[in-house]
Motif scaffolding. Sequence first.
Motif, PDB file in Angstrom:
ATOM      1  N   VAL A 183      36.824  27.089   7.073  1.00  0.00           N
ATOM      2  CA  VAL A 183      37.602  25.873   7.341  1.00  0.00           C
ATOM      3  C   VAL A 183      36.948  24.753   6.546  1.00  0.00           C
ATOM      4  CG1 VAL A 183      38.480  24.296   9.092  1.00  0.00           C
ATOM      5  CG2 VAL A 183      38.037  26.698   9.703  1.00  0.00           C
ATOM      6  N   ASN A 184      37.631  24.296   5.507  1.00  0.00           N
ATOM      7  CA  ASN A 184      37.051  23.280   4.618  1.00  0.00           C
ATOM      8  C   ASN A 184      38.173  22.718   3.753  1.00  0.00           C
ATOM      9  OD1 ASN A 184      35.422  21.957   2.537  1.00  0.00           O
ATOM     10  ND2 ASN A 184      33.724  23.247   3.210  1.00  0.00           N
ATOM     11  N   PRO A 185      38.231  21.397   3.579  1.00  0.00           N
ATOM     12  CA  PRO A 185      39.284  20.835   2.720  1.00  0.00           C
ATOM     13  C   PRO A 185      39.003  21.045   1.241  1.00  0.00           C
ATOM     14  CG  PRO A 185      37.895  19.076   3.584  1.00  0.00           C
ATOM     15  CD  PRO A 185      37.416  20.361   4.213  1.00  0.00           C
ATOM     16  N   GLY A 186      37.811  21.517   0.919  1.00  0.00           N
ATOM     17  CA  GLY A 186      37.470  21.785  -0.481  1.00  0.00           C
ATOM     18  C   GLY A 186      36.850  23.163  -0.588  1.00  0.00           C
ATOM     19  N   THR A 187      36.546  23.555  -1.822  1.00  0.00           N
ATOM     20  CA  THR A 187      35.876  24.845  -1.988  1.00  0.00           C
ATOM     21  C   THR A 187      34.374  24.661  -1.772  1.00  0.00           C
ATOM     22  OG1 THR A 187      35.710  24.471  -4.350  1.00  0.00           O
ATOM     23  CG2 THR A 187      37.581  25.767  -3.581  1.00  0.00           C
ATOM     24  N   SER A 188      33.720  25.759  -1.456  1.00  0.00           N
ATOM     25  CA  SER A 188      32.276  25.722  -1.220  1.00  0.00           C
ATOM     26  C   SER A 188      31.682  26.993  -1.805  1.00  0.00           C
ATOM     27  CB  SER A 188      32.009  25.682   0.289  1.00  0.00           C
ATOM     28  OG  SER A 188      32.244  26.970   0.839  1.00  0.00           O
ATOM     29  N   GLU A 189      30.395  27.155  -1.631  1.00  0.00           N
ATOM     30  CA  GLU A 189      29.741  28.386  -2.078  1.00  0.00           C
ATOM     31  C   GLU A 189      30.176  29.587  -1.243  1.00  0.00           C
ATOM     32  OE1 GLU A 189      27.609  28.884  -4.784  1.00  0.00           O
ATOM     33  OE2 GLU A 189      28.494  26.936  -5.203  1.00  0.00           O
ATOM     34  N   ILE A 190      30.864  29.323  -0.119  1.00  0.00           N
ATOM     35  CA  ILE A 190      31.296  30.408   0.759  1.00  0.00           C
ATOM     36  C   ILE A 190      32.719  30.873   0.417  1.00  0.00           C
ATOM     37  CG2 ILE A 190      31.660  31.050   3.218  1.00  0.00           C
ATOM     38  CD1 ILE A 190      28.710  30.363   2.442  1.00  0.00           C
ATOM     39  N   THR A 191      33.482  30.033  -0.279  1.00  0.00           N
ATOM     40  CA  THR A 191      34.913  30.303  -0.470  1.00  0.00           C
ATOM     41  C   THR A 191      35.168  31.679  -1.102  1.00  0.00           C
ATOM     42  OG1 THR A 191      35.158  27.929  -0.767  1.00  0.00           O
ATOM     43  CG2 THR A 191      37.087  29.275  -1.246  1.00  0.00           C
ATOM     44  N   ALA A 192      34.361  32.037  -2.077  1.00  0.00           N
ATOM     45  CA  ALA A 192      34.582  33.319  -2.773  1.00  0.00           C
ATOM     46  C   ALA A 192      34.389  34.504  -1.818  1.00  0.00           C
ATOM     47  CB  ALA A 192      33.633  33.438  -3.962  1.00  0.00           C
ATOM     48  N   LEU A 193      33.567  34.290  -0.805  1.00  0.00           N
ATOM     49  CA  LEU A 193      33.247  35.341   0.161  1.00  0.00           C
ATOM     50  C   LEU A 193      34.295  35.440   1.267  1.00  0.00           C
ATOM     51  CD1 LEU A 193      30.361  36.818   0.764  1.00  0.00           C
ATOM     52  CD2 LEU A 193      30.112  35.024   2.489  1.00  0.00           C
ATOM     53  N   ALA A 194      35.030  34.334   1.473  1.00  0.00           N
ATOM     54  CA  ALA A 194      35.906  34.224   2.645  1.00  0.00           C
ATOM     55  C   ALA A 194      37.125  35.146   2.518  1.00  0.00           C
ATOM     56  CB  ALA A 194      36.355  32.782   2.821  1.00  0.00           C
ATOM     57  N   ASP A 195      37.532  35.730   3.649  1.00  0.00           N
ATOM     58  CA  ASP A 195      38.761  36.529   3.688  1.00  0.00           C
ATOM     59  C   ASP A 195      39.959  35.628   3.899  1.00  0.00           C
ATOM     60  OD1 ASP A 195      37.604  39.380   3.828  1.00  0.00           O
ATOM     61  OD2 ASP A 195      36.436  38.253   5.306  1.00  0.00           O
ATOM     62  N   ILE A 196      39.735  34.537   4.641  1.00  0.00           N
ATOM     63  CA  ILE A 196      40.815  33.588   4.941  1.00  0.00           C
ATOM     64  C   ILE A 196      40.256  32.186   4.768  1.00  0.00           C
ATOM     65  CG2 ILE A 196      42.366  32.720   6.749  1.00  0.00           C
ATOM     66  CD1 ILE A 196      42.123  35.553   8.039  1.00  0.00           C
ATOM     67  N   TRP A 197      41.023  31.326   4.104  1.00  0.00           N
ATOM     68  CA  TRP A 197      40.571  29.947   3.908  1.00  0.00           C
ATOM     69  C   TRP A 197      41.578  29.010   4.561  1.00  0.00           C
ATOM     70  CZ3 TRP A 197      40.955  27.032  -1.410  1.00  0.00           C
ATOM     71  CH2 TRP A 197      40.388  25.753  -1.267  1.00  0.00           C
ATOM     72  N   LEU A 198      41.146  28.315   5.600  1.00  0.00           N
ATOM     73  CA  LEU A 198      41.982  27.282   6.215  1.00  0.00           C
ATOM     74  C   LEU A 198      41.654  25.984   5.499  1.00  0.00           C
ATOM     75  CD1 LEU A 198      41.605  28.353   9.966  1.00  0.00           C
ATOM     76  CD2 LEU A 198      43.389  28.984   8.320  1.00  0.00           C
ATOM     77  N   ASN A 199      42.497  25.685   4.519  1.00  0.00           N
ATOM     78  CA  ASN A 199      42.211  24.633   3.556  1.00  0.00           C
ATOM     79  C   ASN A 199      42.649  23.276   4.103  1.00  0.00           C
ATOM     80  OD1 ASN A 199      42.244  22.942   1.378  1.00  0.00           O
ATOM     81  ND2 ASN A 199      43.603  24.214   0.102  1.00  0.00           N
ATOM     82  N   GLY A 200      41.746  22.620   4.828  1.00  0.00           N
ATOM     83  CA  GLY A 200      42.043  21.300   5.384  1.00  0.00           C
ATOM     84  C   GLY A 200      40.871  20.832   6.226  1.00  0.00           C
ATOM     85  N   PRO A 201      40.923  19.580   6.685  1.00  0.00           N
ATOM     86  CA  PRO A 201      39.843  19.069   7.533  1.00  0.00           C
ATOM     87  C   PRO A 201      39.779  19.814   8.864  1.00  0.00           C
ATOM     88  CG  PRO A 201      41.520  17.359   7.108  1.00  0.00           C
ATOM     89  CD  PRO A 201      42.006  18.611   6.454  1.00  0.00           C
ATOM     90  N   SER A 202      38.568  20.002   9.374  1.00  0.00           N
ATOM     91  CA  SER A 202      38.415  20.788  10.608  1.00  0.00           C
ATOM     92  C   SER A 202      39.068  20.108  11.807  1.00  0.00           C
ATOM     93  CB  SER A 202      36.939  21.085  10.893  1.00  0.00           C
ATOM     94  OG  SER A 202      36.143  19.951  10.713  1.00  0.00           O
ATOM     95  N   GLY A 203      39.139  18.766  11.787  1.00  0.00           N
ATOM     96  CA  GLY A 203      39.787  18.047  12.886  1.00  0.00           C
ATOM     97  C   GLY A 203      41.289  18.323  12.973  1.00  0.00           C
ATOM     98  N   GLU A 204      41.860  18.845  11.884  1.00  0.00           N
ATOM     99  CA  GLU A 204      43.285  19.244  11.919  1.00  0.00           C
ATOM    100  C   GLU A 204      43.424  20.760  12.037  1.00  0.00           C
ATOM    101  OE1 GLU A 204      45.468  17.714   8.560  1.00  0.00           O
ATOM    102  OE2 GLU A 204      44.463  15.769   8.770  1.00  0.00           O
ATOM    103  N   MET A 205      42.640  21.487  11.229  1.00  0.00           N
ATOM    104  CA  MET A 205      42.855  22.939  11.157  1.00  0.00           C
ATOM    105  C   MET A 205      42.441  23.651  12.442  1.00  0.00           C
ATOM    106  SD  MET A 205      44.305  22.984   8.372  1.00  0.00           S
ATOM    107  CE  MET A 205      44.671  24.672   8.067  1.00  0.00           C
ATOM    108  N   LEU A 206      41.341  23.221  13.075  1.00  0.00           N
ATOM    109  CA  LEU A 206      40.893  23.936  14.279  1.00  0.00           C
ATOM    110  C   LEU A 206      41.862  23.749  15.447  1.00  0.00           C
ATOM    111  CD1 LEU A 206      37.021  23.457  13.912  1.00  0.00           C
ATOM    112  CD2 LEU A 206      38.324  25.571  13.598  1.00  0.00           C
TER     113      LEU A 206
END
Length: 255
Positions: free
Chosen positions: A225-248
Motif C-alpha cells: 500500500v503506497n501511492p508511489g513505487t518503493s524498493e518493495i514494489t517489484a516484490l509485491a504480488d498486489i499493489w494498492l496504489n494510493g495513500p494508506s488513509g484511503e486504500m486501507l
Amino acid sequence: MQPMTTETALQQAAAHIRAAKQIAVLTGAGVSKESGVPTFRNALDGLWSRYDPQQLATEAAFMRDPKLVWDWYEYRRGMVRQAQPNPGHVALAELQRRYPTLRIITQNVDDLHEQAGSTDVIRLHGNIAASKCSRHCQGSPTLVDVSQITWEHEKGPPPCPHCGSPLRPDVVWFGEVLPHEQLSRAVILAQIADVMLVVGTSGVVMPAAEMPHLAKRNGAVIIEVNPGTSEITALADIWLNGPSGEMLPRLLEVL
Ligand code: OAD
Ligand code: ZN
C-alpha cells in the motif's frame, strides 16, 4: 505483478486476507503522513529543511553536537504530540479486531498505531516520546522521565539523573542494533505469515526492509500500500496504489 485496476487489486487483496491464517503488516513513515508527520525521504518544511535526517540520526552527530540533535528530536516530538491517528491507522486496528492473530511490525517511532487501538505492536525503531541515558549507565536502555527533570534547555539535552551523561531519545539511530526481542519477533512473524501488507515504507532501511523479502521467500503473498513505487514494489504480488488513509479503509469495505 499483472497490471490491474484498483478495484481488482482490492478484491484480490481481500481474497488473500480472508484465506490467511497469519497476517503480518509492516509499516513505515507513509502510514503517518496523513496525520501530519513528515516522512523521512521527503524534504522537510521550514526550519529543519536544510538538515538531512540521515545526517542527524546517528550517534556521531549526537557526540558532535548534542544540542542540535536533541533540538531536532524535540521539534519532531512536537509534531508527533499533535498528531492523531488517521483512517489508515484506524483501519489496521479494525483489521486486527477481525483477524486477532494479525501483528503490526512498525518502523515508526510515533505511537499512532497504539492510539488507534492496535495491540502488541512490534516496534523496531524505538519510541520518540521516551528518553534514555546515552551511556546506558543502569543497563540498556536506562529510561528516564524527562518531565521530572529541570535543566537549562539552551545548553542542550538534560543530564542523566544517575550519571550526568546527556540523555537522548529512545530511538534506533543509523549504525545501531535494533532491540533484540522485537527484531526476533518480526523475523518469526515474517517467516510464518501467509500475507504481508507493506504500508508506507520506501523499503531501503535494513533490517526492517528485509522482512517482506523473508516473508516472500517463505511463501507469503505481499500486498503493498503506497501511492508511489518503493524498493518493495517489484516484490509485491498486489499493489494498492494510493495513500494508506484511503486504500486501507477501502480494503476493509470489500473484506
Ligand atoms: P520513508 O520516508 O523512507 O518512506 C516513506 C514511504 O511512504 C515512501 O515510499 C512514500 O511513497 C510512502 N508514502 C507517502 N505518503 C503516503 C501515504 N499517504 N500513504 C502510504 N504511503 C505513503 O520512510 P520509511 O520507509 O519509514 O529509521 O523509513 C524507514 C526508516 O528510515 C525510518 O524508520 C527511520 C528512517 O531513517 C529510523 O529512525 C531508525
Ligand atoms: Zn546515565
